[in-house]
Write a protein that holds these residues in place. Sequence first.
Motif, mmCIF file in Angstrom:
data_model
loop_
_atom_site.group_PDB
_atom_site.id
_atom_site.type_symbol
_atom_site.label_atom_id
_atom_site.label_comp_id
_atom_site.label_asym_id
_atom_site.label_seq_id
_atom_site.Cartn_x
_atom_site.Cartn_y
_atom_site.Cartn_z
ATOM 1 N N ALA A 127 0.037 -7.914 -7.370
ATOM 2 C CA ALA A 127 0.448 -6.502 -7.390
ATOM 3 C C ALA A 127 -0.259 -5.718 -6.285
ATOM 4 O O ALA A 127 -1.460 -5.859 -6.078
ATOM 5 N N ILE A 128 0.525 -4.907 -5.578
ATOM 6 C CA ILE A 128 -0.015 -4.059 -4.514
ATOM 7 C C ILE A 128 0.528 -2.653 -4.715
ATOM 8 O O ILE A 128 1.726 -2.471 -4.930
ATOM 9 N N THR A 129 -0.353 -1.673 -4.640
ATOM 10 C CA THR A 129 0.045 -0.269 -4.719
ATOM 11 C C THR A 129 -0.413 0.398 -3.434
ATOM 12 O O THR A 129 -1.581 0.283 -3.057
ATOM 13 N N VAL A 130 0.513 1.090 -2.767
ATOM 14 C CA VAL A 130 0.191 1.770 -1.516
ATOM 15 C C VAL A 130 0.467 3.261 -1.685
ATOM 16 O O VAL A 130 1.565 3.649 -2.085
ATOM 17 N N LYS A 131 -0.545 4.078 -1.400
ATOM 18 C CA LYS A 131 -0.378 5.530 -1.433
ATOM 19 C C LYS A 131 -0.791 6.099 -0.088
ATOM 20 O O LYS A 131 -1.800 5.698 0.485
ATOM 21 N N LEU A 176 3.286 7.746 -3.445
ATOM 22 C CA LEU A 176 3.423 6.303 -3.645
ATOM 23 C C LEU A 176 4.451 5.776 -2.654
ATOM 24 O O LEU A 176 5.555 6.311 -2.541
ATOM 25 N N ILE A 177 4.094 4.739 -1.918
ATOM 26 C CA ILE A 177 4.990 4.117 -0.945
ATOM 27 C C ILE A 177 5.574 2.856 -1.577
ATOM 28 O O ILE A 177 4.838 2.007 -2.073
ATOM 29 N N LEU A 178 6.893 2.751 -1.562
ATOM 30 C CA LEU A 178 7.540 1.556 -2.106
ATOM 31 C C LEU A 178 7.440 0.425 -1.094
ATOM 32 O O LEU A 178 7.739 0.598 0.087
ATOM 33 N N GLU A 199 -0.615 -4.749 6.802
ATOM 34 C CA GLU A 199 0.339 -3.833 7.443
ATOM 35 C C GLU A 199 0.155 -2.396 6.973
ATOM 36 O O GLU A 199 0.488 -1.464 7.703
ATOM 37 N N ASN A 200 -0.333 -2.208 5.757
ATOM 38 C CA ASN A 200 -0.406 -0.866 5.175
ATOM 39 C C ASN A 200 -1.799 -0.272 5.100
ATOM 40 O O ASN A 200 -1.942 0.900 4.727
ATOM 41 N N ILE A 201 -2.825 -1.035 5.444
ATOM 42 C CA ILE A 201 -4.200 -0.586 5.233
ATOM 43 C C ILE A 201 -4.582 0.614 6.105
ATOM 44 O O ILE A 201 -5.338 1.479 5.682
ATOM 45 N N ALA A 202 -4.037 0.696 7.301
ATOM 46 C CA ALA A 202 -4.382 1.810 8.204
ATOM 47 C C ALA A 202 -3.725 3.098 7.721
ATOM 48 O O ALA A 202 -2.514 3.195 7.638
ATOM 49 N N GLY A 203 -4.550 4.073 7.371
ATOM 50 C CA GLY A 203 -4.029 5.383 6.985
ATOM 51 C C GLY A 203 -3.502 5.498 5.567
ATOM 52 O O GLY A 203 -2.987 6.532 5.181
ATOM 53 N N SER A 204 -3.607 4.441 4.786
ATOM 54 C CA SER A 204 -3.131 4.475 3.402
ATOM 55 C C SER A 204 -4.209 3.950 2.467
ATOM 56 O O SER A 204 -5.142 3.274 2.887
ATOM 57 N N ILE A 205 -4.043 4.270 1.187
ATOM 58 C CA ILE A 205 -4.913 3.706 0.162
ATOM 59 C C ILE A 205 -4.142 2.542 -0.450
ATOM 60 O O ILE A 205 -3.050 2.727 -0.983
ATOM 61 N N VAL A 206 -4.703 1.360 -0.340
ATOM 62 C CA VAL A 206 -4.032 0.156 -0.819
ATOM 63 C C VAL A 206 -4.875 -0.451 -1.943
ATOM 64 O O VAL A 206 -6.059 -0.737 -1.766
ATOM 65 N N ARG A 207 -4.252 -0.623 -3.108
ATOM 66 C CA ARG A 207 -4.912 -1.249 -4.263
ATOM 67 C C ARG A 207 -4.248 -2.589 -4.514
ATOM 68 O O ARG A 207 -3.027 -2.714 -4.427
#
Length: 196
Positions: free
Chosen positions: A34-38, A43-45, A61-69
Amino acid sequence: MLDAVLIKECTDPSLKPAIVEQFVKAVGSDDPLAITVKSGGRLILIPKPKTPEEAIEIVRENIAGSIVRVGLTQIPAGIGIKDASELNLDLVDPCANLRMGTGMFAKILRIVAKWYGNPTSEEVFPQLFDDAVHAWRTGKFEGGGVFQAEDPGGAVVQRSEVTTENTGKGEDSLAKKPEDASIRIDLKRIENRMRP
């Protein structure tokens, strides 16, 4: 529900198994991929990864500028790393994710307990737990970042379990009737307006 063997072998030993279960239930996921990107509070789908390698690629791909859980504990990806290439499959490995996530949550619980004066009563634990869960979700406690904060050390007196009706309600969760609940008012906004 987490497997008992996974809890025994892969979690921070300072947390009781029932607390680990409540922690994962409150903030985590049943899916190790599970990955959650905000980003900007939204919330980014993202596509659901099918393999651990695909999951790590999505995180990178999403770590820059986003909060990734990520993973069972929805641990924040990227803490303490300088480059996305340093992210590895441990983030999505159930055992490694539980070990990192529960270790970090135990540290946050100690930070919260220290702020409370390290109470020794089990009765205070639901409030500590709620505040630690909130700090896990927001990354902050009393204005300070918790994920990279120094661990104050020590032990936290834990109840055998935190019931779900206590989770998220703080000290008033112990009140059985509305008239028994304590009064909680945040006076910070008023105080700030009164300053010259």
